[in-house]
Design a protein around this motif. Structure first.
Motif, PDB file in Angstrom:
ATOM      1  N   MET A 137     -13.565   5.660  10.732  1.00  0.00           N
ATOM      2  CA  MET A 137     -13.753   6.094   9.344  1.00  0.00           C
ATOM      3  C   MET A 137     -12.405   6.336   8.664  1.00  0.00           C
ATOM      4  SD  MET A 137     -17.025   8.592   9.998  1.00  0.00           S
ATOM      5  CE  MET A 137     -17.410   9.033   8.300  1.00  0.00           C
ATOM      6  N   ARG A 138     -11.454   6.927   9.392  1.00  0.00           N
ATOM      7  CA  ARG A 138     -10.117   7.147   8.824  1.00  0.00           C
ATOM      8  C   ARG A 138      -9.411   5.828   8.549  1.00  0.00           C
ATOM      9  NH1 ARG A 138     -10.331  12.079  11.860  1.00  0.00           N
ATOM     10  NH2 ARG A 138      -9.852  11.059  13.819  1.00  0.00           N
ATOM     11  N   ARG A 139      -9.473   4.895   9.509  1.00  0.00           N
ATOM     12  CA  ARG A 139      -8.839   3.580   9.314  1.00  0.00           C
ATOM     13  C   ARG A 139      -9.470   2.846   8.140  1.00  0.00           C
ATOM     14  NH1 ARG A 139      -9.920   3.082  14.716  1.00  0.00           N
ATOM     15  NH2 ARG A 139     -11.306   1.307  14.322  1.00  0.00           N
ATOM     16  N   ASP A 140     -10.793   2.883   8.059  1.00  0.00           N
ATOM     17  CA  ASP A 140     -11.504   2.210   6.970  1.00  0.00           C
ATOM     18  C   ASP A 140     -11.134   2.841   5.626  1.00  0.00           C
ATOM     19  OD1 ASP A 140     -13.497   0.238   6.118  1.00  0.00           O
ATOM     20  OD2 ASP A 140     -14.708   1.987   5.573  1.00  0.00           O
ATOM     21  N   ASP A 141     -11.015   4.154   5.598  1.00  0.00           N
ATOM     22  CA  ASP A 141     -10.627   4.833   4.361  1.00  0.00           C
ATOM     23  C   ASP A 141      -9.220   4.412   3.927  1.00  0.00           C
ATOM     24  OD1 ASP A 141     -11.164   6.742   2.259  1.00  0.00           O
ATOM     25  OD2 ASP A 141      -9.758   8.103   3.260  1.00  0.00           O
ATOM     26  N   ARG A 142      -8.289   4.319   4.887  1.00  0.00           N
ATOM     27  CA  ARG A 142      -6.931   3.867   4.555  1.00  0.00           C
ATOM     28  C   ARG A 142      -6.952   2.443   4.007  1.00  0.00           C
ATOM     29  NH1 ARG A 142      -5.382   6.869   9.243  1.00  0.00           N
ATOM     30  NH2 ARG A 142      -5.542   5.012  10.537  1.00  0.00           N
ATOM     31  N   ARG A 143      -7.745   1.562   4.624  1.00  0.00           N
ATOM     32  CA  ARG A 143      -7.844   0.171   4.136  1.00  0.00           C
ATOM     33  C   ARG A 143      -8.405   0.136   2.716  1.00  0.00           C
ATOM     34  NH1 ARG A 143      -9.611  -1.548   9.749  1.00  0.00           N
ATOM     35  NH2 ARG A 143     -11.673  -0.834   9.132  1.00  0.00           N
ATOM     36  N   ARG A 144      -9.414   0.930   2.468  1.00  0.00           N
ATOM     37  CA  ARG A 144     -10.020   0.956   1.132  1.00  0.00           C
ATOM     38  C   ARG A 144      -9.025   1.461   0.086  1.00  0.00           C
ATOM     39  NH1 ARG A 144     -16.040   1.311   1.196  1.00  0.00           N
ATOM     40  NH2 ARG A 144     -16.656   1.110   3.366  1.00  0.00           N
ATOM     41  N   ARG A 145      -8.280   2.502   0.446  1.00  0.00           N
ATOM     42  CA  ARG A 145      -7.284   3.037  -0.496  1.00  0.00           C
ATOM     43  C   ARG A 145      -6.187   2.022  -0.771  1.00  0.00           C
ATOM     44  NH1 ARG A 145      -6.826   9.220   1.612  1.00  0.00           N
ATOM     45  NH2 ARG A 145      -8.756   9.923   0.658  1.00  0.00           N
ATOM     46  N   ALA A 204      -7.578  -0.545  -3.110  1.00  0.00           N
ATOM     47  CA  ALA A 204      -7.694   0.001  -4.466  1.00  0.00           C
ATOM     48  C   ALA A 204      -6.321   0.098  -5.122  1.00  0.00           C
ATOM     49  CB  ALA A 204      -8.370   1.373  -4.425  1.00  0.00           C
ATOM     50  N   ASP A 205      -5.318   0.517  -4.356  1.00  0.00           N
ATOM     51  CA  ASP A 205      -3.955   0.591  -4.898  1.00  0.00           C
ATOM     52  C   ASP A 205      -3.451  -0.795  -5.293  1.00  0.00           C
ATOM     53  OD1 ASP A 205      -3.970   3.312  -4.477  1.00  0.00           O
ATOM     54  OD2 ASP A 205      -2.728   3.231  -2.653  1.00  0.00           O
ATOM     55  N   GLU A 206      -3.757  -1.796  -4.482  1.00  0.00           N
ATOM     56  CA  GLU A 206      -3.343  -3.162  -4.786  1.00  0.00           C
ATOM     57  C   GLU A 206      -4.031  -3.669  -6.057  1.00  0.00           C
ATOM     58  OE1 GLU A 206      -3.510  -7.572  -2.742  1.00  0.00           O
ATOM     59  OE2 GLU A 206      -3.509  -5.809  -1.446  1.00  0.00           O
ATOM     60  N   LEU A 207      -5.318  -3.380  -6.189  1.00  0.00           N
ATOM     61  CA  LEU A 207      -6.040  -3.785  -7.402  1.00  0.00           C
ATOM     62  C   LEU A 207      -5.485  -3.086  -8.636  1.00  0.00           C
ATOM     63  CD1 LEU A 207      -9.746  -3.924  -6.200  1.00  0.00           C
ATOM     64  CD2 LEU A 207      -8.346  -5.824  -7.010  1.00  0.00           C
ATOM     65  N   THR A 208      -5.146  -1.815  -8.496  1.00  0.00           N
ATOM     66  CA  THR A 208      -4.561  -1.069  -9.611  1.00  0.00           C
ATOM     67  C   THR A 208      -3.224  -1.683 -10.017  1.00  0.00           C
ATOM     68  OG1 THR A 208      -5.643   0.962  -8.898  1.00  0.00           O
ATOM     69  CG2 THR A 208      -3.750   1.202 -10.368  1.00  0.00           C
ATOM     70  N   ALA A 209      -2.395  -1.999  -9.025  1.00  0.00           N
ATOM     71  CA  ALA A 209      -1.091  -2.605  -9.310  1.00  0.00           C
ATOM     72  C   ALA A 209      -1.269  -3.960  -9.997  1.00  0.00           C
ATOM     73  CB  ALA A 209      -0.291  -2.758  -8.015  1.00  0.00           C
ATOM     74  N   LEU A 210      -2.210  -4.779  -9.533  1.00  0.00           N
ATOM     75  CA  LEU A 210      -2.457  -6.086 -10.156  1.00  0.00           C
ATOM     76  C   LEU A 210      -2.959  -5.927 -11.591  1.00  0.00           C
ATOM     77  CD1 LEU A 210      -4.141  -8.052  -7.224  1.00  0.00           C
ATOM     78  CD2 LEU A 210      -1.937  -8.553  -8.319  1.00  0.00           C
ATOM     79  N   THR A 211      -3.837  -4.967 -11.795  1.00  0.00           N
ATOM     80  CA  THR A 211      -4.375  -4.712 -13.129  1.00  0.00           C
ATOM     81  C   THR A 211      -3.261  -4.306 -14.083  1.00  0.00           C
ATOM     82  OG1 THR A 211      -6.485  -4.050 -12.168  1.00  0.00           O
ATOM     83  CG2 THR A 211      -6.062  -3.351 -14.429  1.00  0.00           C
ATOM     84  N   GLN A 212      -2.368  -3.437 -13.619  1.00  0.00           N
ATOM     85  CA  GLN A 212      -1.239  -3.011 -14.449  1.00  0.00           C
ATOM     86  C   GLN A 212      -0.285  -4.164 -14.699  1.00  0.00           C
ATOM     87  OE1 GLN A 212       0.291   0.344 -12.283  1.00  0.00           O
ATOM     88  NE2 GLN A 212      -1.112   1.774 -13.274  1.00  0.00           N
ATOM     89  N   GLU A 213      -0.051  -4.966 -13.687  1.00  0.00           N
ATOM     90  CA  GLU A 213       0.845  -6.110 -13.800  1.00  0.00           C
ATOM     91  C   GLU A 213       0.328  -7.113 -14.815  1.00  0.00           C
ATOM     92  OE1 GLU A 213       1.808  -9.497 -10.651  1.00  0.00           O
ATOM     93  OE2 GLU A 213       2.474  -7.512  -9.966  1.00  0.00           O
ATOM     94  N   MET A 214      -0.986  -7.252 -14.863  1.00  0.00           N
ATOM     95  CA  MET A 214      -1.592  -8.191 -15.800  1.00  0.00           C
ATOM     96  C   MET A 214      -1.771  -7.573 -17.193  1.00  0.00           C
ATOM     97  SD  MET A 214      -4.420  -9.820 -13.223  1.00  0.00           S
ATOM     98  CE  MET A 214      -5.113 -10.942 -14.424  1.00  0.00           C
ATOM     99  N   GLY A 215      -1.422  -6.314 -17.344  1.00  0.00           N
ATOM    100  CA  GLY A 215      -1.542  -5.646 -18.623  1.00  0.00           C
ATOM    101  C   GLY A 215      -2.971  -5.303 -19.015  1.00  0.00           C
TER     102      GLY A 215
END
Length: 153
Positions: free
Chosen positions: A129-137, A140-151
């Protein structure tokens, strides 16, 4: 050792209020006292006044339990060395039993065989559960960065 209790205790509205009030007092106490020694609790009821001595870790765990109860969530306590059936493990993960079996067979969660039955240690399940939570975070961080990068954010 007491039997494994998987059925959570479901708080009613009265329990939610009491848990919320108690949580504030316990958090204040823990914040004021950073030592790891025993905690002295005083029980004062119709049978008299009595002092209980418990480990600080038990009080910290109690604070976590009260936080869930104050939020109206059911709570159960499972020892980390408990052997869970695949159905119990699936319920804790909120997944189907066949999905859990796939995780076991893929090596994502350690298990052992007892005769023809799989048993999952609670600590192995918590590690997953801890490993899965880290992967999910991280995703999500990668998606946030891509969203910001794309404006788009």
């Amino acid at each position: 050792m007491p039997p494994l209790m998987m059925d959570p205790i479901q708080p009613d509205q009265g329990d939610v209020s009491v848990a919320d009030e108690a949580l504030h007092h316990i958090r204040d106490y823990l914040d004021r006292r950073s030592d790891n020694g025993a905690v002295h609790l005083v029980v004062d009821d119709e049978h008299g006044r009595e002092e209980l001595v418990v480990p600080r870790g038990a009080v910290e765990l109690l604070a976590r339990i009260l936080a869930h109860m104050a939020a109206g969530k059911g709570v159960s306590v499972v020892p980390t060395n408990a052997d869970l059936t695949t159905q119990q493990a699936a319920e804790l993960l909120h997944v189907s039993r066949p999905f859990l079996i796939n995780l076991l067979e893929a090596g994502e969660i350690e298990y052992r065989m007892v005769g023809t039955h799989r048993r999952v240690r609670a600590d192995s399940l918590l590690d997953y559960m801890r490993r899965d939570d880290r992967r999910r975070r991280a995703a999500a961080d990668e998606l946030t960065a891509l969203t910001q990068e794309m404006g788009l954010y």
